[in-house]
Design an enzyme around this catalytic site. Structure first.
Site, PDB file in Angstrom:
ATOM      1  N   LYS A 297       0.824  -1.211   0.000  1.00  0.00           N
ATOM      2  CA  LYS A 297       0.000   0.000   0.000  1.00  0.00           C
ATOM      3  C   LYS A 297       0.857   1.260   0.000  1.00  0.00           C
ATOM      4  CE  LYS A 297      -3.418  -2.836   0.135  1.00  0.00           C
ATOM      5  NZ  LYS A 297      -2.790  -4.100   0.532  1.00  0.00           N
TER       6      LYS A 297
ATOM      7  N   TYR B 292     -12.616 -14.249   2.814  1.00  0.00           N
ATOM      8  CA  TYR B 292     -11.604 -13.262   3.221  1.00  0.00           C
ATOM      9  C   TYR B 292     -11.247 -13.413   4.707  1.00  0.00           C
ATOM     10  CZ  TYR B 292      -9.298  -8.856   4.203  1.00  0.00           C
ATOM     11  OH  TYR B 292      -8.390  -7.923   4.616  1.00  0.00           O
TER      12      TYR B 292
ATOM     13  N   TYR C 115      -3.250 -12.896   3.121  1.00  0.00           N
ATOM     14  CA  TYR C 115      -2.890 -12.618   1.729  1.00  0.00           C
ATOM     15  C   TYR C 115      -1.757 -13.509   1.211  1.00  0.00           C
ATOM     16  CZ  TYR C 115      -5.479  -8.221   2.421  1.00  0.00           C
ATOM     17  OH  TYR C 115      -6.439  -7.293   2.682  1.00  0.00           O
TER      18      TYR C 115
HETATM   19  C1  PLP Z   1      -3.494  -5.415   0.232  1.00  0.00           C
HETATM   20  C2  PLP Z   1      -2.616  -6.588   0.145  1.00  0.00           C
HETATM   21  C3  PLP Z   1      -2.642  -7.431  -0.983  1.00  0.00           C
HETATM   22  C4  PLP Z   1      -3.583  -7.213  -2.141  1.00  0.00           C
HETATM   23  O1  PLP Z   1      -3.266  -6.060  -2.858  1.00  0.00           O
HETATM   24  P1  PLP Z   1      -4.408  -5.252  -3.628  1.00  0.00           P
HETATM   25  O2  PLP Z   1      -3.743  -4.131  -4.281  1.00  0.00           O
HETATM   26  O3  PLP Z   1      -5.400  -4.837  -2.573  1.00  0.00           O
HETATM   27  O4  PLP Z   1      -5.052  -6.193  -4.586  1.00  0.00           O
HETATM   28  C5  PLP Z   1      -1.779  -8.517  -1.006  1.00  0.00           C
HETATM   29  N1  PLP Z   1      -0.939  -8.769   0.019  1.00  0.00           N
HETATM   30  C6  PLP Z   1      -0.892  -7.982   1.123  1.00  0.00           C
HETATM   31  C7  PLP Z   1       0.052  -8.335   2.215  1.00  0.00           C
HETATM   32  C8  PLP Z   1      -1.726  -6.865   1.223  1.00  0.00           C
HETATM   33  O5  PLP Z   1      -1.667  -6.102   2.316  1.00  0.00           O
END
Ligand code: PLP
Length: 362
Positions: A65, A281, A307
């Protein structure tokens, strides 16, 4: 080393800098890339497997991010906003990176934590991302609204409240994705990848990563399209909303190309999101935890259960099922998330200590 690179250095440089857009200085770039020899030999498929370390972008806990926030927050500062507002789950890496960015830039930060997932156990509200956000001085709010992330009611309510309090809040959507500038961070990353790969004398056949709110995948697709690079982007979803994701990624990718003034297009068919076993999720099953353990033991790297664990598991399944041609050059994106590990610490199984047996003296 001489390689057949049809991409000119000037376009790469242009995309790496995107100097016509002001950026807040937040990320340590370029992030490193290195080979994953041990993990590659564990998963088979004879892959030339590398990792891009976007878990090392620099703010507390790192993650993807940060690249995106450089553009959005610069826009916020430019327009004289005084508080950054965003939304995520309680163990959101995105809200934590927004809190870190606000702290670094001396801004206020208000985080709405939505009920996108059930609490993950006794540490879920105590440790990991939420602890970091609290330490970094963000105001923490909660609203139990469930997914989808398209429902911005809780976020809008907070914006209205802060405005009534006399603030000028800047609204950052979930994952910093569905925003006119949301795709730019990963356009830069795509150019970085092409340049770093060229130094190794190659171009990747596949980039594999976890896809959630979508602008990581959209930015990568837009960047590769703008450079006319044939690298395939494979998104492994963080949940089961694959069709919604596909359309969102497609839209953000093409909006980003338009913003960049590029003629290139990303087709809906280019948006590869595997209908996998990611499930709901924030919830992971035994296969995901097994993948996390194998990744940790073979490479000394941590993948979180929300994730990156799903990405690693997905990559293993792809390799096992013969998705990649033998010898394929594959780049796994590590997009951060390490702090969430602590929020879910109870889910990994007990930790056993050994005791050293007393030596028998003869
Ligand atoms: C947010 C995030 C993702 C996914 O990325 P997006 O841009 O939201 O699709 C993947 N891995 C981690 C660790 C994240 O924080």
């Amino acid at each position: 080393m001489v390689i057949d690179m049809k991409i000119d250095k000037e376009s790469i440089k242009q995309l790496r800098e995107l100097s016509q857009w002001p950026r807040a200085e937040l990320a340590q770039l370029p992030t490193p890339m290195h080979r994953l020899t041990n993990f590659a030999s564990q998963i088979g498929g004879d892959l030339d497997l590398w990792v891009k370390r976007d878990d090392l972008t620099g703010l507390a806990g790192g993650g993807n991010k940060t690249r995106k926030l450089e553009f959005l927050i610069s826009d916020a500062i430019d327009k004289k906003h005084d508080v950054l507002v965003t939304v995520g789950a309680i163990q959101s890496n995105h809200t934590r990176q927004t809190a870190a960015a606000a702290a670094k830039l001396g801004m206020k930060c208000a985080l709405m934590h939505a009920g996108w997932t059930e609490d993950g156990g006794p540490f879920y509200r105590e440790a990991g991302n939420i602890l970091y956000s609290n330490l970094m001085g963000a105001d923490l709010y909660e609203n139990t609204t469930k997914r989808p992330i398209e429902d911005e009611t809780p976020l809008n309510e907070m914006v209205d409240y802060l405005t009534a309090e006399g603030h000028k809040p800047y609204l950052i959507p979930g994952g910093a994705s569905d925003h006119p500038l949301g795709g730019l961070g990963y356009v830069i990353c795509a150019a970085e990848i092409v340049e770093q790969a060229a130094l190794e004398g190659k171009q990747y056949d596949y980039v594999v990563h976890c896809t959630g709110s979508g602008s990581t995948q959209a930015g990568l697709l837009a960047g590769f399209a703008a450079l006319n690079v044939k690298t395939k982007v494979v998104g492994i979803p963080d949940d089961d909303e694959t069709q919604i994701k596909k359309e969102r990624v497609h839209r953000i990718a093409n909006d980003t190309l338009t913003l960049l003034g590029k003629d290139a297009q990303v087709l809906l068919d280019d948006v590869e999101i595997l209908v996998g076993d990611s499930g709901v999720y924030g919830v992971s099953d035994k296969d995901t935890f097994d993948a996390i353990k194998l990744f940790a033991k073979s490479e000394g790297l941590i993948a979180d259960p929300v994730y990156e664990g799903k990405a690693v598991r997905g990559l293993m399944n792809l390799a096992k099922n013969g998705y990649f041609e033998k010898g394929s050059k594959v780049l796994l994106m590590h997009l951060g998330g390490e702090p969430a590990t602590h929020g879910y610490a109870n889910q990994y199984g007990a930790i056993h200590f050994k005791s050293v047996p007393e030596l028998e003296i003869t």
